[in-house]
Design an enzyme around this catalytic site. Sequence first.
Site, PDB file in Angstrom:
ATOM      1  CG  ASP A   1      -1.009   1.240  -3.207  1.00  0.00           C
ATOM      2  OD1 ASP A   1      -0.710   1.094  -2.316  1.00  0.00           O
ATOM      3  OD2 ASP A   1      -2.140   1.527  -3.631  1.00  0.00           O
TER       4      ASP A   1
ATOM      5  CD  GLU B   1      -1.572  -3.064  -0.901  1.00  0.00           C
ATOM      6  OE1 GLU B   1      -1.848  -2.878   0.001  1.00  0.00           O
ATOM      7  OE2 GLU B   1      -1.878  -2.548  -2.016  1.00  0.00           O
TER       8      GLU B   1
END
Lengths: 663, 663
Positions: free
Chosen positions: B385, B414
Amino acid sequence: MRVPGEQVDGRRRVVIENVRPQIDCGRFSIQRVVGETVVVEADVFADGHDQVACQLLYWRVNDKEVLSLPMAPVGNDRWRGEFPVLQVGRYKYRVEGWIDRIATWRGDLIKRIDAGQDVHVELLIGAQIIEEVAVRATNEDAELFRRAVRRLRDKEGPESKQDAALDLELLKAVQRYPERHLVTRYEKDLGVVVDREKARFSAWYEVFPRSCAAEPGKHGTLLDCAAHLRYIASMGFDVVYLPPIHPIGQNFRKGKNNSISAKPDDAGSPWAIGSAEGGHTSIHPQLGTLEEFKEFIRKANGYGLEVALDLAFQCAPDHPYVKQHREWFRTRPDGTIQYAENPPKLYQDIVPFDFESADWHALWMELKEVVLFWVNQGVRIFRVDNPHTKPFSFWEWLIQEVKEKDPDVLFLAEAFTRPRVMYRLAKIGFSQSYTYFTWRNNKQELTDYFNELTQTEVREYFRPNLWPNTPDILPEFLQSGGRPAFVTRFILAATLGASYGIYGAAFELCENTPFQAGSEEYLNSEKYELKHRDLDSPWSLKDLIARTNRIRKENPALQSNRNLRFHGTDNSSLICYSKATPDLTNVIIVIVNLDPRQPQASWIDLDLNSLGVDAARAFEVHDLLSDGRYQWRGARNYVELLPESRPAHILRVRREIGAENRF
Amino acid sequence: MRVPGEQVDGRRRVVIENVRPQIDCGRFSIQRVVGETVVVEADVFADGHDQVACQLLYWRVNDKEVLSLPMAPVGNDRWRGEFPVLQVGRYKYRVEGWIDRIATWRGDLIKRIDAGQDVHVELLIGAQIIEEVAVRATNEDAELFRRAVRRLRDKEGPESKQDAALDLELLKAVQRYPERHLVTRYEKDLGVVVDREKARFSAWYEVFPRSCAAEPGKHGTLLDCAAHLRYIASMGFDVVYLPPIHPIGQNFRKGKNNSISAKPDDAGSPWAIGSAEGGHTSIHPQLGTLEEFKEFIRKANGYGLEVALDLAFQCAPDHPYVKQHREWFRTRPDGTIQYAENPPKLYQDIVPFDFESADWHALWMELKEVVLFWVNQGVRIFRVDNPHTKPFSFWEWLIQEVKEKDPDVLFLAEAFTRPRVMYRLAKIGFSQSYTYFTWRNNKQELTDYFNELTQTEVREYFRPNLWPNTPDILPEFLQSGGRPAFVTRFILAATLGASYGIYGAAFELCENTPFQAGSEEYLNSEKYELKHRDLDSPWSLKDLIARTNRIRKENPALQSNRNLRFHGTDNSSLICYSKATPDLTNVIIVIVNLDPRQPQASWIDLDLNSLGVDAARAFEVHDLLSDGRYQWRGARNYVELLPESRPAHILRVRREIGAENRF
């Protein structure tokens, strides 16, 4: 790879990538001349949303002083800065980046204030940042910082605090003190070799002194040649290049037209260097003495001409080296010495040095001494014969060693060979290079090749010197196209290239008889015999040459190559290109008829933007060759060129008609 | 710079330049998967006319064995070689070059013989060369060499000697013994990171376990989610990706629709990690236990699914770290802890790690332990993330450390951020990356972007994973285009990308209501609440998805990206591209209607060469989506696509009509 525990600080968050210019990962320096600038770009960024700052550092090698200037963002995480190179020698440049804590804090503060948020803690954070910086600041700045900190922590009203926080002088002062241990430095310092201006802008004239005698059949001397200097200078050249002036070998001497056996009175090839009379530091007795050579240099300088010597590192079989240093040559199993060959071709009058000799070290040192000998006589330019047949590492070392002694020395690489090899020689330090221009005749070839030379990374290290002919090369285009072909090739060389040269007087007299059909050799080549010429021939191109060289000197746009832009023509026999100074005060458009036989006409399609011309207004172009003037308007204009009477335009753009005095 | 007297041999004449692939001067490795090859090219040349030889060396890091193979010339001084990477792990490759003395001698000898020259001395020179090599040869080869030397020096007739000299076996044997001290090695050994095949070819399905309860309103568990695995597998996915499964913070928990204050029964965002119940190595009690998680992994594996975990290195304010390691977070002057913000936006439920902490070293070590903890539970894929908000050097170190322990581990970045940042993350080791595909909708945008990803150097280190939606991103195209837009985006993702993923079941059920007009957030986002869905809705795209994933598995052409080629269409609403295996046995043409509202038709212009199709013969294309078959001929063919019933073709090329069994 950064690993905790090693000497790397994991908190160094800025990364720097893709620094340009950079040749082969920094293995080689870029080249510049004095007064030019180096524009440096880099991708500089960090994780997260913090603002980064970066600077460009540069210094002259061996100087103590390191200068720095901030780089500015140009979008997409790319940053740019530029620095001038004001002295001959070697420079280095470096890119550094870091998190700009104060600017980040200040930028965020403004956003918070605009959003109406309570910022009293943010102001205290700012005070903390500034307080930390004060520790490493000068007394004066530290006092400024402490004042700011007091105001930020004061009981004053919020507006006064915000004023203090947003003070621009404060920002700039704090920015002067990045945390050094968190500064990222790009992996490599990159190099620049800075030459004097002649490395970029020069007009060369090649002359055989032995052909300069006043009367036919007599061996000319350096002093005879000195008598030609006024003529050469009158055409506007600034470099006079002499083929080797050393004693010529007697053994296996070549006769006229490269015949295997010379007659007793044959002069031999100047590139077959060395005899009982001496070698690479001697002067051919029939040319004169070292004193006379120095006199020649003085006279040339008096005419604004520099003398370039030929550096041909090869020997005639009777060169003194062959006896004194047999180990520098290859000995064959039959005891003979290996002469030059490119099988099945044999060059019996030349023996090459064996650069794979176990004694290579002494050979390198001796050849360096040869160069320094001539440097000591006042020679500052060398035209290097066939550099591509000696090791790259040798040249890289030699050129650096010589420039260490005298950074004004320039080297022109005569390497008519494969592209990678030519470019490598330029990278390792040659100041100028011969090019494929000699064989690029049509519009597409010229456009492709000159875009490669001037609009790609090649321009950072390769300086072209354009020769329409040499004693070795009489191109087919000149053989078949007659005088108009010489005119075409001359205009192209002198305007496509900031540096160019001709092999005179063969060129200006349009000599174009090949040794035989399909050959690029001259018939009765001057390489093997004396010449005597009528320089006042009505055929001579000397007036065109003089005019063109004057145009080159008066128009700085023609003294660079990076500024070359090609423009469209509807007729592939016409080529159109421009050069402009960066400030667009000097803009030259050149249009050349590439067809030496027929008149050719075309609409041309100018990129007006690159010319600084307003598409909506008429402008005047002034033909500096014919002195004609034309009113043009917009991008498309009509041109007609005739091989004999009007082979080319060299047009100066005059943007404001009737206000010429401004230019 | 090579200087006599230093440890450099001035006789090393070969130079090596421009080795490719090479990322940022060798600072980073290229990426490959097992079974792929690395094609290496380099400019290798020397001064003069001698022939050069060069070889490619490669080895697996930590393995002893170095393999080598000859490189072959491809013209213009460029050489090429390729090697396979057969094992997961790190490889290195190196280019070496040297003067091939024996081949030079032999080549020249042939020219001399052809020119009728006396070669008896040349034969003796050959004998010398071979004799020198014999000294360093194996016994067997040395015997061969001595025999050759004897024949070359023998009194035998010249023809017999020439036969001996030109013996090809002799040439090859001598070539095995270059003079090592004269071999040039390219400045850097270059690296390859070799991953398992899933790094290149994967289909991801994102699912929130807490939404998997059988009855509405109930908090789903990992075992509930396990009951969905059959459904997910039936659609042909191979990676099931779970948002964070850790305890969710209570302090500042977000309510539904990202509201600042949560109601007591609000589930909170899984990315607000950590509470009194534990942190990054704990499992949310409502999801289950570690044992149940391991059971989940086992079940998934049973369906051919791998489990990918989310790696979100950030904390809720009540994460245990915040108490135990206050020094890993930034404390504000008022004593509070700094929460996440991107001014003026505030994320009070998240506190970021302070990677500029003086204790950064311990923080790095701890985060590594987190990853290794999950690796030890059997997790081999991590979706990271927001990696772009943590330092690059941290990720570079972490990924290398983890792969050191288990080279099978893969990391998906990401990073929806600026291009330089995304590419840097890929260079430092991420195995796959999210992309701008999510916002590239029209033909030109898609063509430009995918050419950049697949046809430039980017492809050497950046592996795209295409997501048409994520829990954070409901693109405007899906909001406005309805179900046909979902179909279009799905087909594009699954065929443009060897790896792609969807956020299910929101995707296959075509959920497309934004939080508000102009927002890319979902209304009632699953990030903040439990969902309960009817997976058997007639709207579901599950059948299309299942069919497409089967097509992907059955057609190796769709499992790579380098082979992507765009073809022309006359209508910008239709995009056409192909992928083919290198041997052209599997060739797929995809044509997609980018307009979710109207039927669109166009002539398409195929580059037949890239498809291995003979322009003169008819060929069949078989639509693997509809099972329709079309007879095509030549480059231009007509296509019509309808948003509802025939939104796209995935055509397999069958070159020999009536001989299908061959394929």
